[in-house]
Write a protein that holds these residues in place. Sequence first.
Motif, PDB file in Angstrom:
ATOM      1  N   GLY A 127      50.282  62.978  14.159  1.00  0.00           N
ATOM      2  CA  GLY A 127      51.093  62.446  15.235  1.00  0.00           C
ATOM      3  C   GLY A 127      50.437  61.243  15.904  1.00  0.00           C
ATOM      4  N   TRP A 187      51.893  64.709   5.798  1.00  0.00           N
ATOM      5  CA  TRP A 187      52.546  64.009   6.898  1.00  0.00           C
ATOM      6  C   TRP A 187      52.294  62.501   6.872  1.00  0.00           C
ATOM      7  N   ALA A 222      53.026  59.696  12.554  1.00  0.00           N
ATOM      8  CA  ALA A 222      53.942  60.591  11.843  1.00  0.00           C
ATOM      9  C   ALA A 222      54.836  61.343  12.828  1.00  0.00           C
ATOM     10  N   THR A 223      56.004  61.671  12.409  1.00  0.00           N
ATOM     11  CA  THR A 223      56.921  62.461  13.229  1.00  0.00           C
ATOM     12  C   THR A 223      56.685  63.936  12.937  1.00  0.00           C
ATOM     13  N   THR A 275      51.803  68.359  19.886  1.00  0.00           N
ATOM     14  CA  THR A 275      51.710  68.905  18.529  1.00  0.00           C
ATOM     15  C   THR A 275      50.608  69.947  18.387  1.00  0.00           C
ATOM     16  N   GLN A 288      57.242  67.916  14.221  1.00  0.00           N
ATOM     17  CA  GLN A 288      58.008  68.822  15.088  1.00  0.00           C
ATOM     18  C   GLN A 288      57.053  69.782  15.775  1.00  0.00           C
TER      19      GLN A 288
END
Length: 471
Positions: A463, A268, A467-468, A401, A470
Amino acid sequence: MLAMTETTRCPAILISAPASGQGKTTVTAALARLHARQGRKVRVFKCGPDFLDPYWHGLASGAPVHSVDLWMTGEADVRQRLHEAAQEADLILVEGVMGLFDGNFSAADLAQLLGLPVLAVVDASAMAGTFGALAYGLQHYQPSLRWAGMLANRVATAHHADMLQQGLRDPSLWLGAMPGVQLGENAPKARTAALLPERHLGLIAAHELSDAMQRLDAAADALAQTPLGQRLWTAAEDAPSWQDWCVDFAPPDMAADASIDPPQVQPWLAGRRIAIARDAAFSFIYPANLDCLRAMGAELRFFSPLAGDALPTCDALWLPGGYPELHAQALHANQALREAMAEHVAEGKPVWAECGGMLALCEGVTGLDGHIQAMWGLLPGQVIMQNRLGGLGMQQLVLDTGLLRGHTFHYTRLETTMPVSTRSSRPGAAVQPDRGEALYAHGSVRASYFHAWFPSNPAAVAGLFGATIQA
């Protein structure tokens, strides 16, 4: 992952005590130093969250020191680290936390799980026959534990040691008596008592003392005079040896136990540069946290605010915990760094400020004497030093997250207008509006007293550093 049947055998002990302050850190470091200077490869681990004791153990052993805890780091991580250490080490030492049976996941629980022989260090400075009663109680409170023995610490004289030894119901448990260790032939008692000196968050780290190795050698020399220090390395007829304390270390078996499910790591943070403050003001860094960032592909760039370093070119910034309050003047004087961090935040680049890192970003610190020291002033708020604990114990932080595990330990409180995004909570407990540590959000800065164990949820950490992920 290796199967459970692929074990590695290595001498090992868990060093614990009836309570904190008995001297188990000194004994652990002394034992590590004694064997390391005899040419053996020693690996030391620390139970529970701790940033300071590992500095001494790392200096004594010459090897990295990792934390092991059945909740914070998890059973799979514990088993894997000890199994890997056993493949290269001649001796493994695990220092316990608090008293042997203290905590929901105690040092005794870890010893029971892994089959580690237990060495109890007892401060016997103000006892005689009661030493035997205490030893008997420790030995029989959880009968299934495997015992190495008892070491009396801070013993005044040879006669005192004899009284302590005679009090044992099981003479085979006697591993000797450690005196008050002197640094030099004419060292005063006051210096003797502070072999490993402390301040408000625990031991002073070894790298802060110019005579740290001298202190370790003094402790190792004293331990060398005890049955524990003189224990044979190779097996001999009718003589105890370290081979009596061998343990079979196996890696976690994921197939056999579905509850063992370590978090997955993905790249990530590939291509992202993370600047990390690291010096005497920002030293509370788990080695495993750095390994976790690297495993996610991050490029780590260390810098020292105290040395006047500039902020490295970076995509994200981590200000770890430490003792910035002891270095407020030097930190405040580094205005070039302060301006670079302000620009970093203005550009929307993420900052993770953890405990002392958060403190350094605030407007000022009010000491116990009421004196206010200016800090960097990038976060609105004043930090107030206090004599009582502001937070202590294991904590979990639930983010979008996922759940991060960690702990809290501080003697300050923060008075601030920053909004609270969420709060940490005790393991397994729900978040409460007035309990736990606040996670503050101020622009691109996320700050908290919470110390995170990154491997517990790499995605959540990624995160925090931009970082993105999901959910």
